[in-house]
Design a protein around this motif. Structure first.
Motif, PDB file in Angstrom:
ATOM      1  N   THR A  68      -8.302   4.186  -8.007  1.00 56.28           N
ATOM      2  CA  THR A  68      -7.168   3.437  -8.539  1.00 56.28           C
ATOM      3  C   THR A  68      -7.308   1.940  -8.291  1.00 56.28           C
ATOM      4  O   THR A  68      -7.656   1.501  -7.191  1.00 56.28           O
ATOM      5  CB  THR A  68      -5.853   3.942  -7.912  1.00 56.28           C
ATOM      6  N   LEU A  69      -7.014   1.155  -9.320  1.00 56.82           N
ATOM      7  CA  LEU A  69      -7.138  -0.299  -9.242  1.00 56.82           C
ATOM      8  C   LEU A  69      -6.026  -0.893  -8.376  1.00 56.82           C
ATOM      9  O   LEU A  69      -4.895  -0.412  -8.365  1.00 56.82           O
ATOM     10  CB  LEU A  69      -7.074  -0.883 -10.656  1.00 56.82           C
ATOM     11  N   SER A  70      -6.342  -1.996  -7.686  1.00 56.76           N
ATOM     12  CA  SER A  70      -5.381  -2.657  -6.810  1.00 56.76           C
ATOM     13  C   SER A  70      -4.295  -3.371  -7.621  1.00 56.76           C
ATOM     14  O   SER A  70      -4.499  -3.729  -8.783  1.00 56.76           O
ATOM     15  CB  SER A  70      -6.087  -3.677  -5.925  1.00 56.76           C
ATOM     16  N   PRO A  71      -3.126  -3.612  -7.003  1.00 60.68           N
ATOM     17  CA  PRO A  71      -2.027  -4.286  -7.720  1.00 60.68           C
ATOM     18  C   PRO A  71      -2.392  -5.678  -8.225  1.00 60.68           C
ATOM     19  O   PRO A  71      -2.077  -6.029  -9.361  1.00 60.68           O
ATOM     20  CB  PRO A  71      -0.917  -4.357  -6.663  1.00 60.68           C
TER      21      PRO A  71
ATOM     22  N   SER B  45       0.818  -1.215   0.000  1.00 64.01           N
ATOM     23  CA  SER B  45       0.000   0.000   0.000  1.00 64.01           C
ATOM     24  C   SER B  45       0.851   1.263   0.000  1.00 64.01           C
ATOM     25  O   SER B  45       0.356   2.339  -0.329  1.00 64.01           O
ATOM     26  CB  SER B  45      -0.924   0.010   1.224  1.00 64.01           C
ATOM     27  N   VAL B  46       2.145   1.121   0.337  1.00 63.02           N
ATOM     28  CA  VAL B  46       2.987   2.301   0.468  1.00 63.02           C
ATOM     29  C   VAL B  46       4.421   1.956   0.054  1.00 63.02           C
ATOM     30  O   VAL B  46       4.838   0.796   0.117  1.00 63.02           O
ATOM     31  CB  VAL B  46       2.955   2.828   1.936  1.00 63.02           C
ATOM     32  N   PHE B  47       5.164   2.963  -0.401  1.00 60.84           N
ATOM     33  CA  PHE B  47       6.549   2.783  -0.837  1.00 60.84           C
ATOM     34  C   PHE B  47       7.476   3.630   0.039  1.00 60.84           C
ATOM     35  O   PHE B  47       7.104   4.713   0.486  1.00 60.84           O
ATOM     36  CB  PHE B  47       6.689   3.191  -2.313  1.00 60.84           C
ATOM     37  N   LYS B  48       8.693   3.129   0.268  1.00 58.82           N
ATOM     38  CA  LYS B  48       9.619   3.780   1.207  1.00 58.82           C
ATOM     39  C   LYS B  48      10.452   4.868   0.539  1.00 58.82           C
ATOM     40  O   LYS B  48      10.738   4.800  -0.658  1.00 58.82           O
ATOM     41  CB  LYS B  48      10.563   2.738   1.810  1.00 58.82           C
TER      42      LYS B  48
ATOM     43  N   SER C 264      -0.211   3.653  -2.902  1.00 57.04           N
ATOM     44  CA  SER C 264      -0.821   2.937  -4.035  1.00 57.04           C
ATOM     45  C   SER C 264      -2.122   3.553  -4.521  1.00 57.04           C
ATOM     46  O   SER C 264      -2.518   3.330  -5.672  1.00 57.04           O
ATOM     47  CB  SER C 264      -1.032   1.462  -3.679  1.00 57.04           C
ATOM     48  N   ARG C 265      -2.802   4.312  -3.681  1.00 52.02           N
ATOM     49  CA  ARG C 265      -3.980   5.028  -4.190  1.00 52.02           C
ATOM     50  C   ARG C 265      -3.578   6.065  -5.237  1.00 52.02           C
ATOM     51  O   ARG C 265      -4.332   6.362  -6.163  1.00 52.02           O
ATOM     52  CB  ARG C 265      -4.730   5.711  -3.044  1.00 52.02           C
ATOM     53  N   ASN C 266      -2.388   6.618  -5.100  1.00 54.99           N
ATOM     54  CA  ASN C 266      -1.886   7.614  -6.061  1.00 54.99           C
ATOM     55  C   ASN C 266      -1.308   6.972  -7.312  1.00 54.99           C
ATOM     56  O   ASN C 266      -0.977   7.670  -8.272  1.00 54.99           O
ATOM     57  CB  ASN C 266      -0.802   8.474  -5.411  1.00 54.99           C
ATOM     58  N   GLY C 267      -1.174   5.656  -7.292  1.00 57.46           N
ATOM     59  CA  GLY C 267      -0.593   4.948  -8.423  1.00 57.46           C
ATOM     60  C   GLY C 267       0.355   3.868  -7.951  1.00 57.46           C
ATOM     61  O   GLY C 267       0.999   3.997  -6.908  1.00 57.46           O
ATOM     62  N   ASN C 268       0.404   2.786  -8.701  1.00 56.57           N
ATOM     63  CA  ASN C 268       1.348   1.714  -8.401  1.00 56.57           C
ATOM     64  C   ASN C 268       1.803   1.100  -9.720  1.00 56.57           C
ATOM     65  O   ASN C 268       1.159   1.287 -10.759  1.00 56.57           O
ATOM     66  CB  ASN C 268       0.724   0.664  -7.463  1.00 56.57           C
TER      67      ASN C 268
ATOM     68  N   LEU D 164      -1.111  -1.657 -16.584  1.00 61.17           N
ATOM     69  CA  LEU D 164      -2.373  -1.943 -17.260  1.00 61.17           C
ATOM     70  C   LEU D 164      -2.861  -0.729 -18.041  1.00 61.17           C
ATOM     71  O   LEU D 164      -3.240  -0.839 -19.214  1.00 61.17           O
ATOM     72  CB  LEU D 164      -3.433  -2.362 -16.238  1.00 61.17           C
ATOM     73  N   ALA D 165      -2.857   0.433 -17.393  1.00 61.10           N
ATOM     74  CA  ALA D 165      -3.324   1.650 -18.059  1.00 61.10           C
ATOM     75  C   ALA D 165      -2.518   1.928 -19.317  1.00 61.10           C
ATOM     76  O   ALA D 165      -3.079   2.261 -20.373  1.00 61.10           O
ATOM     77  CB  ALA D 165      -3.244   2.834 -17.094  1.00 61.10           C
TER      78      ALA D 165
END
Length: 373
Positions: free
Chosen positions: A223-226, A14-17, A38-42, A48-49
């Motif tokens: 935003t779609l999940s991973p 859900s989050v990146f360091k 991940s809501r802002n993008g992953n 996919l997009a």
């Protein structure tokens, strides 16, 4: 040890360091340079997009949590409170429910345009009209829109054309190349293709609109999940092959149904008798997809008999998977329309929608024959 995967891994986080404040500033100063939340993008949803964006020939896209979220984002890209939307009367029932029940609460009004009047919008356009929403191939009557003519008419009035391309897929039709401003998909259907993903995607040919779509996706949490993104990308890789088989099977089944004494009408663009057959052939490069609908006797018992007897077409209110299925528009996708609207559109008791899969054709034909006979 260097690890270079051939397939993009699932970034199930859900989050990146960040190592320090410099990296944080890089995130905000150089959009797209790294990920934060991940809501802002992953990486998976972006993959996919971009894959669908490339297929559709767009300049930017977002992946959303469902096809309904894609429709919502597309409309909000151009509309705000006080605006007016035109919508083709032949439209997915969920789209009309969104417009009627929810967007109306946001101050966005809608007028429905009969299919026969889509190319002369003068009497429907208001000073606050911003866009027209239509489908490449309509659900569930399989009417085919002349997208080039539709785009010309919309742009003559200063409107944007938003096209739901779910039934066609970008393999059959690319609306942006025909003048549309946005094209969208329920990725749940042909793009993912295996009935195991719920997702959507919105593609545009304009960089400013792409930025607005990104903003909507982040602020509304669309935003779609991973994991869903990864599955959809995996399905997308066989889309070209699947559409070829869907189309071939559907054409043969349409001919079979058209000749059957218990079938009163078949709606499939691949049939010569279809009113937009020539347009569908030209706009779809000779493929017509795997969706069709047909009319039995206008009696619930006739539909129930078919549902009970068929083995290869289970009753499932979705579509476009590799496995065939059937649906009942009057009781599912279009049940919330008034009875008058249902009758005007031709959505009656005897209407059955088929989603033709990629199974061996002879098995599908044999099953339909025994179910109808």
């Amino acid at each position: 040890m260097k690890i270079t995967p051939k397939i993009t891994p699932i970034y199930q986080t859900s989050v990146f360091k960040f190592d320090d404040l410099n990296e944080l500033e890089q995130y905000f100063g150089e959009p797209g340079s790294r990920y934060m939340y991940s809501r802002n993008g992953n990486p998976n949803s972006d993959e996919l997009a971009e894959a669908v964006n490339k297929l559709e020939g767009g300049v930017g896209a977002i992946a959303t949590g469902s096809g309904m979220a894609a429709i919502f984002a597309a409309i909000l890209a151009y509309c705000q409170a006080g605006d007016h939307v035109l919508c083709a009367a032949d439209i997915y029932g969920g789209s009309s429910s969104l417009l009627n029940a929810e967007l109306s609460r946001m101050g966005i009004t809608v007028t429905y345009v009969p299919f026969e009047q889509l190319y002369t919008l003068d009497e429907f356009v208001q000073p606050t009209t911003r866009l027209l929403l239509a489908e490449t191939i309509s659900n569930p009557l399989l009417r085919v829109a002349d997208l080039q003519s539709l785009a010309t008419e919309c742009h003559r009035h200063g409107l944007k054309l938003v096209v739901d391309n779910t039934f066609a897929s970008p393999i059959i039709t690319r609306p942006l190349e025909l003048g549309a401003d946005i094209t969208l998909h329920s990725v749940t259907k042909y793009i993912a293709g295996h009935s195991d993903v719920t997702a959507g995607v919105v593609v545009t040919n304009d960089a400013e609109t792409a930025a607005r779509l990104k903003q909507i996706g982040v602020f509304y949490g669309l935003t779609l999940s991973p994991m869903e993104s990864w599955l959809a990308v995996r399905g997308l890789k066989t889309l070209r092959l699947r559409m070829r088989e869907h189309s071939a099977n559907a054409l043969a089944i349409a001919h079979f149904l058209a000749a059957h004494p218990k079938v009163r009408q078949v709606n499939y663009p691949g049939l010569d008798a279809h009113p937009q057959h020539a347009l569908a052939r030209e706009q779809g490069a000779g493929q017509f997809g795997g969706m069709m609908s047909f009319l039995l006797a206008d009696e619930a018992s006739a539909v129930n008999d078919l549902m009970h007897r068929t083995k290869r077409f289970p009753f499932a209110p979705s579509l476009a998977g590799v496995d065939s299925s059937l649906s009942y528009p009057l009781g599912t996708s279009h049940r919330y329309l008034s009875s008058e609207q249902q009758q005007e559109l031709g959505i009656t008791v005897g209407l059955v929608r088929l989603s033709v899969g990629i199974e061996p054709l002879e098995e599908l034909l044999a099953d339909l024959a025994q179910a109808l006979d």
